[in-house]
Design a protein around this motif. Sequence first.
Motif, PDB file in Angstrom:
ATOM      1  N   SER A   1       0.837  -1.195   0.000  1.00 16.83           N
ATOM      2  CA  SER A   1       0.000   0.000   0.000  1.00 16.83           C
ATOM      3  C   SER A   1       0.871   1.243   0.000  1.00 16.83           C
ATOM      4  O   SER A   1       2.033   1.196   0.373  1.00 16.83           O
ATOM      5  CB  SER A   1      -0.911  -0.010   1.230  1.00 16.83           C
ATOM      6  N   ASN A   2       0.265   2.340  -0.411  1.00 18.23           N
ATOM      7  CA  ASN A   2       0.980   3.611  -0.413  1.00 18.23           C
ATOM      8  C   ASN A   2       1.005   4.204   0.977  1.00 18.23           C
ATOM      9  O   ASN A   2       0.146   3.925   1.799  1.00 18.23           O
ATOM     10  CB  ASN A   2       0.277   4.609  -1.350  1.00 18.23           C
ATOM     11  N   SER A   3       1.987   5.089   1.185  1.00 18.22           N
ATOM     12  CA  SER A   3       1.960   5.895   2.398  1.00 18.22           C
ATOM     13  C   SER A   3       1.107   7.126   2.104  1.00 18.22           C
ATOM     14  O   SER A   3       0.743   7.395   0.957  1.00 18.22           O
ATOM     15  CB  SER A   3       3.380   6.311   2.795  1.00 18.22           C
ATOM     16  N   TYR A   4       0.811   7.865   3.145  1.00 18.96           N
ATOM     17  CA  TYR A   4       0.097   9.122   3.001  1.00 18.96           C
ATOM     18  C   TYR A   4       0.992  10.210   3.559  1.00 18.96           C
ATOM     19  O   TYR A   4       1.701   9.991   4.548  1.00 18.96           O
ATOM     20  CB  TYR A   4      -1.253   9.062   3.719  1.00 18.96           C
ATOM     21  N   ALA A   5       1.002  11.343   2.914  1.00 26.02           N
ATOM     22  CA  ALA A   5       1.921  12.417   3.288  1.00 26.02           C
ATOM     23  C   ALA A   5       1.153  13.683   3.616  1.00 26.02           C
ATOM     24  O   ALA A   5       0.090  13.947   3.061  1.00 26.02           O
ATOM     25  CB  ALA A   5       2.892  12.687   2.150  1.00 26.02           C
ATOM     26  N   GLN A   6       1.747  14.455   4.511  1.00 28.01           N
ATOM     27  CA  GLN A   6       1.186  15.759   4.845  1.00 28.01           C
ATOM     28  C   GLN A   6       2.334  16.745   4.990  1.00 28.01           C
ATOM     29  O   GLN A   6       3.351  16.459   5.624  1.00 28.01           O
ATOM     30  CB  GLN A   6       0.368  15.699   6.121  1.00 28.01           C
ATOM     31  N   ALA A   7       2.169  17.897   4.367  1.00 24.83           N
ATOM     32  CA  ALA A   7       3.185  18.939   4.443  1.00 24.83           C
ATOM     33  C   ALA A   7       3.228  19.513   5.854  1.00 24.83           C
ATOM     34  O   ALA A   7       2.190  19.690   6.501  1.00 24.83           O
ATOM     35  CB  ALA A   7       2.886  20.044   3.438  1.00 24.83           C
ATOM     36  N   VAL A   8       4.461  19.814   6.294  1.00 26.75           N
ATOM     37  CA  VAL A   8       4.637  20.428   7.610  1.00 26.75           C
ATOM     38  C   VAL A   8       5.437  21.725   7.533  1.00 26.75           C
ATOM     39  O   VAL A   8       5.501  22.469   8.505  1.00 26.75           O
ATOM     40  CB  VAL A   8       5.295  19.466   8.629  1.00 26.75           C
ATOM     41  N   LEU A   9       6.052  21.995   6.377  1.00 27.87           N
ATOM     42  CA  LEU A   9       6.819  23.233   6.214  1.00 27.87           C
ATOM     43  C   LEU A   9       6.915  23.571   4.739  1.00 27.87           C
ATOM     44  O   LEU A   9       7.149  22.702   3.897  1.00 27.87           O
ATOM     45  CB  LEU A   9       8.243  23.067   6.773  1.00 27.87           C
ATOM     46  N   ARG A  10       6.755  24.845   4.438  1.00 31.51           N
ATOM     47  CA  ARG A  10       7.017  25.375   3.100  1.00 31.51           C
ATOM     48  C   ARG A  10       7.942  26.572   3.317  1.00 31.51           C
ATOM     49  O   ARG A  10       7.646  27.463   4.107  1.00 31.51           O
ATOM     50  CB  ARG A  10       5.721  25.783   2.420  1.00 31.51           C
ATOM     51  N   THR A  11       9.085  26.583   2.621  1.00 36.23           N
ATOM     52  CA  THR A  11      10.095  27.614   2.833  1.00 36.23           C
ATOM     53  C   THR A  11      10.859  27.885   1.536  1.00 36.23           C
ATOM     54  O   THR A  11      10.927  27.017   0.670  1.00 36.23           O
ATOM     55  CB  THR A  11      11.087  27.189   3.942  1.00 36.23           C
ATOM     56  N   THR A  12      11.437  29.064   1.431  1.00 35.40           N
ATOM     57  CA  THR A  12      12.296  29.375   0.291  1.00 35.40           C
ATOM     58  C   THR A  12      13.756  29.031   0.583  1.00 35.40           C
ATOM     59  O   THR A  12      14.611  29.202  -0.266  1.00 35.40           O
ATOM     60  CB  THR A  12      12.198  30.873  -0.078  1.00 35.40           C
ATOM     61  N   ASP A  13      14.023  28.521   1.774  1.00 39.86           N
ATOM     62  CA  ASP A  13      15.382  28.217   2.222  1.00 39.86           C
ATOM     63  C   ASP A  13      15.594  26.698   2.266  1.00 39.86           C
ATOM     64  O   ASP A  13      15.060  26.019   3.153  1.00 39.86           O
ATOM     65  CB  ASP A  13      15.594  28.839   3.603  1.00 39.86           C
ATOM     66  N   VAL A  14      16.375  26.165   1.331  1.00 38.37           N
ATOM     67  CA  VAL A  14      16.628  24.723   1.288  1.00 38.37           C
ATOM     68  C   VAL A  14      17.279  24.252   2.585  1.00 38.37           C
ATOM     69  O   VAL A  14      16.946  23.187   3.108  1.00 38.37           O
ATOM     70  CB  VAL A  14      17.508  24.338   0.072  1.00 38.37           C
ATOM     71  N   ALA A  15      18.196  25.046   3.121  1.00 37.32           N
ATOM     72  CA  ALA A  15      18.871  24.660   4.365  1.00 37.32           C
ATOM     73  C   ALA A  15      17.863  24.495   5.505  1.00 37.32           C
ATOM     74  O   ALA A  15      17.974  23.575   6.326  1.00 37.32           O
ATOM     75  CB  ALA A  15      19.949  25.677   4.730  1.00 37.32           C
TER      76      ALA A  15
END
Length: 186
Positions: free
Chosen positions: A2-16
């Motif tokens: 089965s697939n996993s399910y994902a949820q975003a926890v951060l959106r940023t312009t800084d890769v670091a």
Amino acid sequence: MSNSYAQAVLRTTDVAEALRVAGQLLDLADTGELEVDFEARVSTPRELERLTEVMPDADWWSYGADRHGSSRDGDSPSECLPIFMSRWCMAPEDVEAFLAAAGSVPVMVRWDFSSWPEAPEVGLGFGGTRGAYVTVCVNARDLYLEEPATDHTVYVHVKQVEAQRAAWLAAQVGLEVIGELQMAPL
């Protein structure tokens, strides 16, 4: 399977910053058996050259409607652009070189490990391997790398029946979930 399910926890312009948060999440996990998977959406010969240097044995397939060609068929990737490239089971130490080679290409780094910790506050025991990933999508807003962006998104993966674990994990690193839980690609 089965697939996993994902949820975003951060959106940023800084890769670091995205990598720092991914590291904090990994610090919570049982990473005794840790491997990293890479994917990239490649459009130009120059991008292909850079990424092939860090993923020489990558699988690839043509991207887009009515397009054909793949590593499985023995085709030349440079003649089939745009393509998706994928390389599984890489070492964690390869992440920096991969991201440096990617530049502005939409890419995904997924850390695959043994389990999430117990989350007794939400009634959950250890989270097993199928739902135990952290993904950073760089230069893309989605797990499928179809929505290019100038920012980067960190996702936690959980089992669908343990959806509350995503919010619990986010809280452990001082964040909140963003958007809805979504089925993740294999």
